[in-house]
Design a protein around this motif. Structure first.
Motif, PDB file in Angstrom:
ATOM      1  N   GLY A 253       0.789  -1.215   0.000  1.00  0.00           N
ATOM      2  CA  GLY A 253       0.000   0.000   0.000  1.00  0.00           C
ATOM      3  C   GLY A 253       0.820   1.262   0.000  1.00  0.00           C
ATOM      4  N   GLY A 254       2.142   1.164   0.319  1.00  0.00           N
ATOM      5  CA  GLY A 254       2.926   2.367   0.414  1.00  0.00           C
ATOM      6  C   GLY A 254       2.376   3.250   1.513  1.00  0.00           C
ATOM      7  N   SER A 255       2.197   4.545   1.231  1.00  0.00           N
ATOM      8  CA  SER A 255       1.785   5.490   2.266  1.00  0.00           C
ATOM      9  C   SER A 255       0.328   5.898   2.127  1.00  0.00           C
ATOM     10  CB  SER A 255       2.691   6.731   2.201  1.00  0.00           C
ATOM     11  OG  SER A 255       2.621   7.312   0.911  1.00  0.00           O
ATOM     12  N   LYS A 256      -0.523   4.967   1.738  1.00  0.00           N
ATOM     13  CA  LYS A 256      -1.951   5.264   1.702  1.00  0.00           C
ATOM     14  C   LYS A 256      -2.744   4.007   1.983  1.00  0.00           C
ATOM     15  CE  LYS A 256      -4.128   6.080  -2.010  1.00  0.00           C
ATOM     16  NZ  LYS A 256      -4.634   6.680  -3.250  1.00  0.00           N
ATOM     17  N   GLY A 257      -4.045   4.188   2.180  1.00  0.00           N
ATOM     18  CA  GLY A 257      -4.899   3.081   2.575  1.00  0.00           C
ATOM     19  C   GLY A 257      -5.350   2.207   1.429  1.00  0.00           C
ATOM     20  N   CYS A 258      -6.604   2.361   1.015  1.00  0.00           N
ATOM     21  CA  CYS A 258      -7.136   1.499  -0.042  1.00  0.00           C
ATOM     22  C   CYS A 258      -6.513   1.861  -1.386  1.00  0.00           C
ATOM     23  CB  CYS A 258      -8.658   1.633  -0.121  1.00  0.00           C
ATOM     24  SG  CYS A 258      -9.408   0.512  -1.329  1.00  0.00           S
ATOM     25  N   ILE A 259      -5.934   0.869  -2.033  1.00  0.00           N
ATOM     26  CA  ILE A 259      -5.282   1.096  -3.324  1.00  0.00           C
ATOM     27  C   ILE A 259      -5.935   0.280  -4.440  1.00  0.00           C
ATOM     28  CG2 ILE A 259      -3.042   1.745  -2.376  1.00  0.00           C
ATOM     29  CD1 ILE A 259      -2.160  -1.180  -2.804  1.00  0.00           C
ATOM     30  N   ALA A 260      -7.151  -0.209  -4.175  1.00  0.00           N
ATOM     31  CA  ALA A 260      -7.861  -1.029  -5.161  1.00  0.00           C
ATOM     32  C   ALA A 260      -8.026  -0.283  -6.480  1.00  0.00           C
ATOM     33  CB  ALA A 260      -9.235  -1.420  -4.612  1.00  0.00           C
ATOM     34  N   GLY A 261      -7.541  -0.883  -7.548  1.00  0.00           N
ATOM     35  CA  GLY A 261      -7.671  -0.287  -8.858  1.00  0.00           C
ATOM     36  C   GLY A 261      -6.767   0.901  -9.107  1.00  0.00           C
ATOM     37  N   GLN A 262      -5.902   1.221  -8.146  1.00  0.00           N
ATOM     38  CA  GLN A 262      -5.000   2.362  -8.289  1.00  0.00           C
ATOM     39  C   GLN A 262      -3.553   1.933  -8.491  1.00  0.00           C
ATOM     40  OE1 GLN A 262      -5.854   5.440  -5.268  1.00  0.00           O
ATOM     41  NE2 GLN A 262      -7.766   4.353  -4.908  1.00  0.00           N
ATOM     42  N   SER A 263      -3.109   0.989  -7.673  1.00  0.00           N
ATOM     43  CA  SER A 263      -1.771   0.434  -7.875  1.00  0.00           C
ATOM     44  C   SER A 263      -1.770  -1.084  -7.711  1.00  0.00           C
ATOM     45  CB  SER A 263      -0.760   1.068  -6.917  1.00  0.00           C
ATOM     46  OG  SER A 263      -1.167   0.907  -5.577  1.00  0.00           O
ATOM     47  N   ILE A 264      -2.951  -1.650  -7.546  1.00  0.00           N
ATOM     48  CA  ILE A 264      -3.076  -3.099  -7.391  1.00  0.00           C
ATOM     49  C   ILE A 264      -4.299  -3.586  -8.150  1.00  0.00           C
ATOM     50  CG2 ILE A 264      -4.503  -3.008  -5.304  1.00  0.00           C
ATOM     51  CD1 ILE A 264      -2.861  -5.375  -4.217  1.00  0.00           C
ATOM     52  N   LEU A 265      -4.238  -4.832  -8.601  1.00  0.00           N
ATOM     53  CA  LEU A 265      -5.397  -5.488  -9.201  1.00  0.00           C
ATOM     54  C   LEU A 265      -5.275  -6.981  -8.958  1.00  0.00           C
ATOM     55  CD1 LEU A 265      -4.666  -7.118 -12.143  1.00  0.00           C
ATOM     56  CD2 LEU A 265      -4.219  -4.777 -12.825  1.00  0.00           C
ATOM     57  N   THR A 266      -6.378  -7.678  -9.171  1.00  0.00           N
ATOM     58  CA  THR A 266      -6.407  -9.127  -9.024  1.00  0.00           C
ATOM     59  C   THR A 266      -6.937  -9.754 -10.307  1.00  0.00           C
ATOM     60  OG1 THR A 266      -6.730  -9.086  -6.632  1.00  0.00           O
ATOM     61  CG2 THR A 266      -7.472 -11.053  -7.776  1.00  0.00           C
ATOM     62  N   ILE A 267      -6.331 -10.855 -10.713  1.00  0.00           N
ATOM     63  CA  ILE A 267      -6.836 -11.645 -11.835  1.00  0.00           C
ATOM     64  C   ILE A 267      -7.303 -12.973 -11.256  1.00  0.00           C
ATOM     65  CG2 ILE A 267      -6.307 -12.693 -14.069  1.00  0.00           C
ATOM     66  CD1 ILE A 267      -3.899 -10.741 -14.230  1.00  0.00           C
ATOM     67  N   ASP A 268      -8.585 -13.309 -11.448  1.00  0.00           N
ATOM     68  CA  ASP A 268      -9.053 -14.569 -10.890  1.00  0.00           C
ATOM     69  C   ASP A 268      -8.770 -15.723 -11.844  1.00  0.00           C
ATOM     70  OD1 ASP A 268     -11.181 -14.873 -12.739  1.00  0.00           O
ATOM     71  OD2 ASP A 268     -12.692 -14.100 -11.357  1.00  0.00           O
ATOM     72  N   VAL A 269      -9.084 -16.927 -11.419  1.00  0.00           N
ATOM     73  CA  VAL A 269      -8.689 -18.124 -12.156  1.00  0.00           C
ATOM     74  C   VAL A 269      -9.349 -18.212 -13.530  1.00  0.00           C
ATOM     75  CG1 VAL A 269     -10.486 -19.613 -11.184  1.00  0.00           C
ATOM     76  CG2 VAL A 269      -8.270 -20.615 -11.851  1.00  0.00           C
ATOM     77  N   THR A 270     -10.488 -17.531 -13.702  1.00  0.00           N
ATOM     78  CA  THR A 270     -11.170 -17.535 -15.000  1.00  0.00           C
ATOM     79  C   THR A 270     -10.777 -16.352 -15.871  1.00  0.00           C
ATOM     80  OG1 THR A 270     -13.093 -16.371 -14.086  1.00  0.00           O
ATOM     81  CG2 THR A 270     -13.145 -18.774 -14.047  1.00  0.00           C
ATOM     82  N   GLY A 271      -9.868 -15.509 -15.385  1.00  0.00           N
ATOM     83  CA  GLY A 271      -9.370 -14.389 -16.173  1.00  0.00           C
ATOM     84  C   GLY A 271     -10.034 -13.060 -15.894  1.00  0.00           C
ATOM     85  N   ASN A 272     -11.044 -13.047 -15.013  1.00  0.00           N
ATOM     86  CA  ASN A 272     -11.693 -11.780 -14.681  1.00  0.00           C
ATOM     87  C   ASN A 272     -10.746 -10.900 -13.872  1.00  0.00           C
ATOM     88  OD1 ASN A 272     -14.266 -12.188 -15.908  1.00  0.00           O
ATOM     89  ND2 ASN A 272     -14.780 -13.596 -14.241  1.00  0.00           N
ATOM     90  N   VAL A 273     -10.741  -9.614 -14.190  1.00  0.00           N
ATOM     91  CA  VAL A 273      -9.857  -8.655 -13.543  1.00  0.00           C
ATOM     92  C   VAL A 273     -10.657  -7.845 -12.526  1.00  0.00           C
ATOM     93  CG1 VAL A 273      -8.314  -6.678 -13.905  1.00  0.00           C
ATOM     94  CG2 VAL A 273      -8.424  -8.518 -15.618  1.00  0.00           C
ATOM     95  N   HIS A 274     -10.180  -7.839 -11.279  1.00  0.00           N
ATOM     96  CA  HIS A 274     -10.863  -7.156 -10.183  1.00  0.00           C
ATOM     97  C   HIS A 274      -9.963  -6.066  -9.606  1.00  0.00           C
ATOM     98  CE1 HIS A 274     -13.719 -10.488 -10.311  1.00  0.00           C
ATOM     99  NE2 HIS A 274     -12.701 -11.317 -10.213  1.00  0.00           N
ATOM    100  N   PRO A 275     -10.550  -5.051  -8.982  1.00  0.00           N
ATOM    101  CA  PRO A 275      -9.741  -3.975  -8.394  1.00  0.00           C
ATOM    102  C   PRO A 275      -8.819  -4.438  -7.269  1.00  0.00           C
ATOM    103  CG  PRO A 275     -12.011  -3.262  -8.668  1.00  0.00           C
ATOM    104  CD  PRO A 275     -11.989  -4.745  -8.915  1.00  0.00           C
ATOM    105  N   CYS A 276      -9.249  -5.469  -6.534  1.00  0.00           N
ATOM    106  CA  CYS A 276      -8.396  -6.056  -5.502  1.00  0.00           C
ATOM    107  C   CYS A 276      -8.920  -7.456  -5.218  1.00  0.00           C
ATOM    108  CB  CYS A 276      -8.367  -5.210  -4.225  1.00  0.00           C
ATOM    109  SG  CYS A 276      -9.834  -5.384  -3.174  1.00  0.00           S
ATOM    110  N   SER A 277      -8.254  -8.178  -4.355  1.00  0.00           N
ATOM    111  CA  SER A 277      -8.629  -9.567  -4.089  1.00  0.00           C
ATOM    112  C   SER A 277      -9.982  -9.691  -3.411  1.00  0.00           C
ATOM    113  CB  SER A 277      -7.565 -10.230  -3.196  1.00  0.00           C
ATOM    114  OG  SER A 277      -6.323 -10.293  -3.860  1.00  0.00           O
ATOM    115  N   TYR A 278     -10.454  -8.606  -2.783  1.00  0.00           N
ATOM    116  CA  TYR A 278     -11.663  -8.699  -1.969  1.00  0.00           C
ATOM    117  C   TYR A 278     -12.873  -8.002  -2.586  1.00  0.00           C
ATOM    118  CZ  TYR A 278      -7.992 -10.078   1.194  1.00  0.00           C
ATOM    119  OH  TYR A 278      -6.901 -10.712   1.744  1.00  0.00           O
TER     120      TYR A 278
END
Length: 362
Positions: A253-278
């Motif tokens: 996260g560096g020096s900030k809180g929620c970074i979903a879709g800003q500096s992190i993303l998740t790719i699930d097993v079927t290839g769908n791209v999410h802003p974060c794991s949760y």
């Protein structure tokens, strides 16, 4: 602002030998085996990632060690210039696994300990012996000189063991310890009434701040606890004041809180791209569109980067750019990922009728 993915969590399988109560993907054995992508498809995903960014790519699951080709994927990612990491529950690690980790170029491994003893951890993991197996994994990783992180998830059930779990992580010579506040996604949705909130949550964050100011051996960071950065800012008045702690320079996260879709993303097993794991909102599918196009043009990602679209207290908060509120909790508890953080009881100055100098940090 130029947003770039610095961390990508990749769900390489939804198969798992455990059925943890807080699992974000409700992973288990047998049920999801047919979802696994081929090795060649995995290589193509890595090619897409490496074509426009060089993030840390975390091979996650489920339990990634259940994939027979997991080290082929890791080695391929290493060759493509990515920093490779492995997120495992630790129960399947042995000497051979450690040798393969090193050969594949994986730079760091994460293990999970959800308590300071076998009763608490095994209860979370719903598997007797999981605690002892994870301790053995830490011993083996140390033996093979492989750095590892310990992730610890907390709810009302086990928050009383936060300090002892941190002490155990130090005892095991972990490189870092991350205090996770459970997000009610996947099987974790059943824990909605068990989430830490109010004084218990704030007390944990206050304790972490004090601990962090004194910690010299491990990197430490609260995770999925974005308003810690408000707490930290209020206590420090600016980030980086505490020179002893290296946690913020290392963490996802560096020096900030929620970074979903800003500096992190998740790719699930079927290839769908999410802003974060949760946050299980699909911004597109990597097998149908390029990851670069999804990252740059998805409406969901654009909304997450535009703080003017945040609602409720978050939209009025002077700390919005360094906290952001948990977008996943807003989604599950408010049915709107742009709504205010449900577990934060801070009242912004604007809503109190006070003058606020809006923080410009992002």
């Amino acid at each position: 602002m130029n947003f770039e993915p610095k961390w990508i969590a990749w769900e390489t399988t939804r198969e798992c030998n455990l059925t943890c109560v807080h699992c974000r993907s409700s992973a288990c054995l047998g049920k999801y085996k047919d979802l696994d992508f081929s090795t060649e498809q995995g290589f193509s995903v890595i090619d897409q990632i490496a074509s426009f960014a060089k993030p840390c790519l975390v091979l996650s699951g489920g339990e990634p060690l259940l994939r027979s080709d997991i080290f082929d994927l890791a080695y391929y990612g290493t060759k493509q210039g990515l920093r490779m990491a492995l997120a495992t529950n630790g129960t399947l690690i042995d000497d051979h696994t450690c040798q393969e980790i090193k050969k594949s170029g994986i730079q760091i491994v994460s293990l999970s300990l959800d308590g300071s003893n076998n009763v608490t951890h095994d209860n979370f993991r719903q598997q007797q012996g999981a605690f002892d197996a994870t301790l053995q994994a830490a011993e083996l990783l140390n033996k093979h000189h492989i750095p590892f992180i310990i992730n610890s998830s907390f709810t009302q059930q086990n928050h009383h063991e936060i300090k002892e779990t941190y002490a155990l992580a130090k005892q095991l010579h972990a490189t870092a310890w991350y205090m996770f506040m459970v997000v009610p996604t996947g099987r974790g949705h059943k824990l909605m009434q068990e989430l830490l909130h109010d004084d218990k949550y704030d007390n944990a964050l206050d304790w972490h701040y004090t601990m962090e100011s004194e910690e010299e051996d491990m990197l430490v960071r609260p995770t999925c606890a974005p308003h810690y950065y408000r707490v930290r800012f209020e206590k420090n008045k600016f980030f980086g004041l505490n020179t002893k702690s290296r946690a913020l320079s290392f963490s996802s996260g560096g020096s900030k809180g929620c970074i979903a879709g800003q500096s992190i993303l998740t790719i699930d097993v079927t290839g769908n791209v999410h802003p974060c794991s949760y946050l299980p909102l699909s911004a597109g599918n990597i097998f149908e569109s390029s990851l670069q196009d999804i990252w740059q043009n998805s409406e969901i990602f654009k909304n997450l980067r535009d703080f003017k679209k945040y609602k409720g207290k978050c939209g009025n908060c002077e700390y919005i750019k360094i906290c952001g509120g948990c977008r996943a909790r807003a989604h599950f508890m408010r049915d709107d990922y742009l709504a205010e953080e449900p577990l934060c009881h801070y009242t912004p100055k604007q809503l109190r009728g006070e003058t606020s100098n809006t923080l410009q940090s992002s």
